[in-house]
Design an enzyme around this catalytic site. Structure first.
Site, PDB file in Angstrom:
ATOM      1  N   HIS A 358       0.792  -1.236   0.000  1.00  0.00           N
ATOM      2  CA  HIS A 358       0.000   0.000   0.000  1.00  0.00           C
ATOM      3  C   HIS A 358       0.818   1.275   0.000  1.00  0.00           C
ATOM      4  O   HIS A 358       0.247   2.365  -0.050  1.00  0.00           O
ATOM      5  CB  HIS A 358      -0.940   0.037   1.202  1.00  0.00           C
ATOM      6  CG  HIS A 358      -2.151  -0.803   1.031  1.00  0.00           C
ATOM      7  ND1 HIS A 358      -3.303  -0.327   0.460  1.00  0.00           N
ATOM      8  CD2 HIS A 358      -2.391  -2.092   1.321  1.00  0.00           C
ATOM      9  CE1 HIS A 358      -4.216  -1.296   0.429  1.00  0.00           C
ATOM     10  NE2 HIS A 358      -3.673  -2.383   0.948  1.00  0.00           N
ATOM     11  N   LYS A 546      -9.613  13.984   3.654  1.00  0.00           N
ATOM     12  CA  LYS A 546      -8.750  12.800   3.710  1.00  0.00           C
ATOM     13  C   LYS A 546      -7.920  12.939   4.986  1.00  0.00           C
ATOM     14  O   LYS A 546      -7.938  13.984   5.619  1.00  0.00           O
ATOM     15  CB  LYS A 546      -7.838  12.725   2.479  1.00  0.00           C
ATOM     16  CG  LYS A 546      -7.118  14.032   2.179  1.00  0.00           C
ATOM     17  CD  LYS A 546      -6.259  13.963   0.923  1.00  0.00           C
ATOM     18  CE  LYS A 546      -7.018  13.960  -0.384  1.00  0.00           C
ATOM     19  NZ  LYS A 546      -6.981  12.708  -1.083  1.00  0.00           N
ATOM     20  N   ARG A 547      -7.188  11.899   5.371  1.00  0.00           N
ATOM     21  CA  ARG A 547      -6.314  12.032   6.529  1.00  0.00           C
ATOM     22  C   ARG A 547      -5.339  13.182   6.327  1.00  0.00           C
ATOM     23  O   ARG A 547      -4.921  13.465   5.197  1.00  0.00           O
ATOM     24  CB  ARG A 547      -5.556  10.723   6.754  1.00  0.00           C
ATOM     25  CG  ARG A 547      -6.423   9.638   7.364  1.00  0.00           C
ATOM     26  CD  ARG A 547      -7.007  10.062   8.698  1.00  0.00           C
ATOM     27  NE  ARG A 547      -5.973  10.216   9.686  1.00  0.00           N
ATOM     28  CZ  ARG A 547      -5.649   9.303  10.598  1.00  0.00           C
ATOM     29  NH1 ARG A 547      -6.306   8.179  10.658  1.00  0.00           N
ATOM     30  NH2 ARG A 547      -4.688   9.533  11.465  1.00  0.00           N
ATOM     31  N   LYS A 552       0.013  14.543   1.484  1.00  0.00           N
ATOM     32  CA  LYS A 552      -1.263  14.840   0.834  1.00  0.00           C
ATOM     33  C   LYS A 552      -1.439  16.337   0.569  1.00  0.00           C
ATOM     34  O   LYS A 552      -2.331  16.754  -0.156  1.00  0.00           O
ATOM     35  CB  LYS A 552      -2.418  14.315   1.687  1.00  0.00           C
ATOM     36  CG  LYS A 552      -2.488  12.778   1.735  1.00  0.00           C
ATOM     37  CD  LYS A 552      -3.594  12.300   2.665  1.00  0.00           C
ATOM     38  CE  LYS A 552      -3.680  10.796   2.812  1.00  0.00           C
ATOM     39  NZ  LYS A 552      -4.376  10.134   1.684  1.00  0.00           N
ATOM     40  N   THR A 654      -8.589   6.627  -2.875  1.00  0.00           N
ATOM     41  CA  THR A 654      -9.927   6.146  -3.218  1.00  0.00           C
ATOM     42  C   THR A 654     -10.931   7.279  -3.059  1.00  0.00           C
ATOM     43  O   THR A 654     -11.991   7.257  -3.679  1.00  0.00           O
ATOM     44  CB  THR A 654     -10.362   4.964  -2.328  1.00  0.00           C
ATOM     45  OG1 THR A 654     -10.120   5.306  -0.958  1.00  0.00           O
ATOM     46  CG2 THR A 654      -9.607   3.698  -2.697  1.00  0.00           C
ATOM     47  N   LYS A 658     -14.517   8.446  -5.202  1.00  0.00           N
ATOM     48  CA  LYS A 658     -15.837   8.754  -4.630  1.00  0.00           C
ATOM     49  C   LYS A 658     -16.332  10.108  -5.131  1.00  0.00           C
ATOM     50  O   LYS A 658     -17.514  10.272  -5.446  1.00  0.00           O
ATOM     51  CB  LYS A 658     -15.772   8.746  -3.096  1.00  0.00           C
ATOM     52  CG  LYS A 658     -15.350   7.405  -2.504  1.00  0.00           C
ATOM     53  CD  LYS A 658     -15.024   7.544  -1.008  1.00  0.00           C
ATOM     54  CE  LYS A 658     -14.173   6.392  -0.505  1.00  0.00           C
ATOM     55  NZ  LYS A 658     -13.578   6.668   0.815  1.00  0.00           N
TER      56      LYS A 658
HETATM   57  C1  LIG Z   1     -12.350   7.075   1.174  1.00  0.00           C
HETATM   58  C2  LIG Z   1     -12.015   7.518   2.524  1.00  0.00           C
HETATM   59  C3  LIG Z   1     -10.681   7.799   2.865  1.00  0.00           C
HETATM   60  C4  LIG Z   1      -9.548   7.736   1.856  1.00  0.00           C
HETATM   61  O1  LIG Z   1      -9.447   8.981   1.213  1.00  0.00           O
HETATM   62  P1  LIG Z   1      -8.165   9.367   0.329  1.00  0.00           P
HETATM   63  O2  LIG Z   1      -8.533  10.679  -0.256  1.00  0.00           O
HETATM   64  O3  LIG Z   1      -8.029   8.305  -0.713  1.00  0.00           O
HETATM   65  O4  LIG Z   1      -7.007   9.441   1.247  1.00  0.00           O
HETATM   66  C5  LIG Z   1     -10.399   8.211   4.146  1.00  0.00           C
HETATM   67  N1  LIG Z   1     -11.376   8.330   5.072  1.00  0.00           N
HETATM   68  C6  LIG Z   1     -12.672   8.086   4.787  1.00  0.00           C
HETATM   69  C7  LIG Z   1     -13.697   8.261   5.850  1.00  0.00           C
HETATM   70  C8  LIG Z   1     -13.037   7.658   3.509  1.00  0.00           C
HETATM   71  O5  LIG Z   1     -14.321   7.401   3.236  1.00  0.00           O
END
Ligand SMILES: *Cc1c(COP(=O)(O)O)cnc(C)c1O
Length: 818
Positions: A358, A546-547, A552, A654, A658
């Protein structure tokens, strides 16, 4: 037979009956929480029948099964998801409406099971959803943390962590399975006994142990009656009664066992893409791996007698290196418990385990100090030593004379156990999670291993489930899509392609944008209720959720907002489409830089949101406690999706998918799965900026990047950076943001200043935002871009990803269900 959800009328009666029998209350007097619990049981009735039927078919059809081994499952709330998959969401919604209750308020009573940090845990949850929907037999194996990911409170702009007590009241979608308990042993020593037949028996003594108890959660497939199982393990002391009525035995040991059990599954480590080399974490890893393998082998041996044929029925997929002990524990069980010799055990193990990588970032690669490892897992350590010995021989044979290479690739070296090396050595498959990421693994990070085992390497680009992230999170768009192209996309997302026929239909584009506006109003209300900030639903919603991690680059985003604010102040007449910048992010509790960036975002927001002179052109909102449940609403409301990681650092992402599914347009770097989104979309429907991964990797190799040069040639950067340390955003403590300033410019602070090339990509990022401004002003053009994103999202369904895992790695057969 598949059991269906009751009709609306029946549901009304059943929900009222449940409220009565569970709480001795008339419906009118029940609290929202009580109504939620009643609904959960009504839905559970249907789920349980299908669960039973599925498990009976398992026994009858005896298919091969995947065990998805993961320290994290970020499943999110289950009531809504189960109602959708059982095809009863609308019926429950109508039944509740007839009873005078809003379904959203009822769903909101459920704690959001947060047994994961971010992307990796959510991926595991999406995979389980797709496996059940595609009718593949699967188990998720994980840990029942008593406290999941902490709840985030923002206090004076600072993040505070509050424990997430999600088990405070009984969780309705879990089932304790005391009949499948197993013992897991830690510490002690190993004694040898030579057997008459010349073999050696290894006896583990002086250990502490706990009993692992599984809690099963149903994982429902969409409209097919399939229900798989997520088993999460909890620990309890071996002899609970011993302390209370203590008569004999070792008192100290009883206390130790008790405390071991108490601590083991207490809390999830809140680190994303970063390791914390704590012994307790290694204990958690061994605990859930050992228990899961014991249950898997137990189940296999109930219906089969030849353990050598285990690979025909069982495959273990390791989600990152966290479950790599699967390799050594499977060897131990096969040899010590089931009597196989080394070669046979190795043959079975190497056909049963596969590994997903990952990340390529050094701080996320798991390495355990040998002494901790050996002390905690003495028998496992012996096995790892032997795996390593044979592996080093194999490397020497393949690359004679290259001792450097042997040292680089060894599992045991420099006093450490290198988990990724063991996973690759034993796994029959090694996959990356996006095309670019897999190429970097093969050519750079894991190049030695790729040369050794080229046939093991393969790519499986991540995906997401459209059932949760469109049907549940954005039912308005979902219903509209159903009206336009039917229901096929629900289980075959490539059918979204049919929406391309609407790209030149003005009426459809208008309907599509009207739905986006409705979703923006829903989020605006959420923001007003939670932050007290009034945002204009007609402004551009530009979102980064995101985190929080330096790679990032939330910092790049907020520095750009500071720059825009300067521009608007200096040129009040300038043509600017009002924009609301929305952030949501949790920082790991010990990650100081990340926490300071959260404070910066909030302070910039406080200044900008209260400046009347800019005529509401800019707003900055930080949404507290970003998690799966509010994520669903945020994606639905986004116009612009910020995917701006330093190229080469985000393995896939991911969140990007979304947003795309919900008709947001991406501004992003050529990183992770953004590259593949670009390929699916064409350059006109995505805003790409910044350095390529090759350029980043070259700068890292040559050590030739100097952020001071970037600052010197760009006055806008100079101004923004000076505002970090002149009190502009922190009047009472002008030095507050000095560490951020230093991280960008001061070489003394980190190995290299501006590790993530924020300043290098700044100008290019500003230009990309200017293009977004231009594009958004042409409302029809924007609608076409946004709808294009939905139309081309097909590839990014986790259904596609899972089918590829099945075809290339797992080779499962679908379960037949009538
Ligand atoms: C999809 C998702 C992530 C991952 O987001 P990235 O932008 O790919 O880092 C993190 N937290 C939650 C709650 C998510 O639904």
């Amino acid at each position: 037979m598949k059991r269906q959800m009751p009709s609306t009328k029946e549901l009304e009666r059943e929900i009222k009956d449940r409220v009565k029998s569970m709480f001795r209350k008339d419906f009118e007097d029940a609290t929202e929480e009580e109504i939620y619990r009643a609904c959960a049981e009504v839905v559970n009735d249907v789920v349980i029948d299908n669960w039973l039927t599925t498990q009976k078919e398992f026994v009858k059809q005896d298919p091969k099964c995947v065990y998805y081994m993961s320290m994290e499952f970020l499943i999110g709330r289950l009531l809504g998801n189960n109602m959708i998959n059982m095809r009863g969401y609308t019926e429950v919604m109508d039944a509740l409406a007839n009873l005078g209750v809003d379904i959203n308020l009822i769903e909101d009573q459920e704690p959001d099971p947060a047994l994961g940090n971010g992307g990796l845990g959510r991926l595991a949850a999406c995979f389980l959803d797709s496996l059940a929907t595609l009718q593949y037999p699967a188990y998720g194996c994980g840990i029942r943390y008593h406290y999941g990911m902490f709840k985030q409170k923002i206090n004076d702009g600072f993040q505070e962590e509050v424990p997430d007590d999600w088990l405070q009241t009984r969780y309705p979608f879990e089932l304790q399975r005391s009949e499948y308990e197993f013992e897991v042993k830690f510490g002690g020593w190993v004694r040898y006994e030579n057997q008459p037949d010349g073999s050696t028996k290894y006896i583990h003594e002086g250990y502490n142990s706990v009993i692992a108890t599984p809690y099963d959660m149903p994982i429902t497939g969409f409209d097919n009656g399939m229900v798989n199982t997520l088993m999460i393990w909890d620990a309890k002391p071996k002899e609970v009664f011993r302390l209370a009525s203590f008569e004999r035995g070792d008192y100290n040991k009883a206390v130790e066992d008790m405390n071991l059990a108490r601590n083991l599954t207490e809390v999830l480590y809140p680190n994303d893409n970063h390791i914390q080399g704590k012994e307790l974490r290694l204990k958690q890893q061994y605990f859930f791996v050992s228990a899961s393998l014991q249950r898997a082998i137990d189940k296999y041996l109930r219906y089969h007698n030849d353990i050598m044929r285990l690979p025909e029925k069982v495959v273990f997929q390791m989600n990152d290196t966290h479950p790599t002990l699967t390799v050594a524990e499977l060897m131990r069980l096969l040899m010590d418990e089931h009597g196989l010799g080394w070669d046979d055990a190795w043959e079975v193990t190497t056909h049963c385990v596969a590994y997903t990588n990952h990340t390529i970032m050094a701080e996320a690669l798991e390495k355990w100090p040998e002494d901790i490892f050996k002390g905690l897992l003495p028998r496992i350590y012996m096995i790892v030593e032997e795996i390593n010995r044979r592996f080093c021989e194999e490397i020497k044979a393949k690359f004679p004379g290259d001792d450097e290479k042997v040292h680089r690739m060894a599992i045991l070296a420099d006093g450490q156990v290198k988990m990724a090396h063991m996973a690759i050595c034993a796994g029959f498959s090694v996959n990356g999670v996006a095309a670019l990421h897999t190429e970097i693994l093969k050519n750079v990070s894991l190049h030695d291993f790729y040369e050794m085992y080229p046939e093991k390497f393969n790519n499986k680009t991540n995906g997401i489930t459209q059932r949760r992230f469109l049907m549940h999170g954005n039912y308005k768009l979902s219903d509209w899509v159903i009206k336009k192209i039917g229901r096929g996309w629900i289980t075959d997302l490539s059918q979204m392609e049919k929406l391309t026929m609407l790209l030149d239909d003005k009426k459809s584009l208008q309907q599509f944008m009207d739905i986006k506006l409705e979703n923006k109003k829903r989020l605006a209300k959420y923001i007003f209720d939670h932050n007290g900030i009034a945002v204009d639903p007609n402004s551009i919603f530009d979102v980064q959720v995101k985190r929080l991690h330096e790679y990032k680059r939330q910092l790049l985003n907020i520095l750009h907002v500071m720059y825009l604010y300067n521009q608007i102040k200096e040129h009040p007449e300038m043509d600017f489409y009002p924009t609301t910048f929305i952030f949501g992010a949790k920082a790991s509790a010990g990650y100081e830089n990340a926490k300071l960036i959260i404070k910066l975002i909030n302070n910039v927001g406080a200044v900008i949101n209260n400046d009347k002179s800019i005529d509401n052109k800019l707003k900055v909102v930080f949404i507290e406690d970003y998690r799966v449940s509010n994520a669903e609403w945020i994606f639905a409301a986004a116009d612009v999706s910020e995917q701006i990681s330093t190229a080469s650092k985000e393995a896939s992402g991911t969140g990007n998918m979304k947003f795309m599914l919900n008709g947001a347009v991406t501004i992003g770097t050529m990183d992770g799965a953004n590259v593949e989104m670009y390929q699916e979309l064409g350059g006109e429907n995505i805003f790409i900026f910044g350095m390529s991964s090759d350029e980043v990797i070259a700068h890292e190799k040559n050590h030739d990047y100097n952020p001071v040069d970037e600052m010197n040639k760009n006055p806008h950067i100079q101004k923004v950076l000076s505002q970090l340390v002149n009190g502009n955003y922190s009047i009472d403590n002008p030095e507050l943001f000095r560490p951020i300033y230093n991280s960008l410019l001061n070489t003394q602070c980190t190995e290299r200043a501006d590790t993530y090339f924020v300043l290098k990509d700044f100008a290019s990022y500003c230009e990309a935002h200017e293009k977004i401004q231009e594009a958004y002003k042409d409302r029809e053009k924007w609608a076409r871009m946004a709808l294009s994103n939905v139309a081309h999202v097909g590839k990014f369904s986790s259904d596609r990803t899972i089918q590829e895992y099945v075809d290339d790695i797992w080779h499962l057969d679908k379960l037949e269900l009538k």
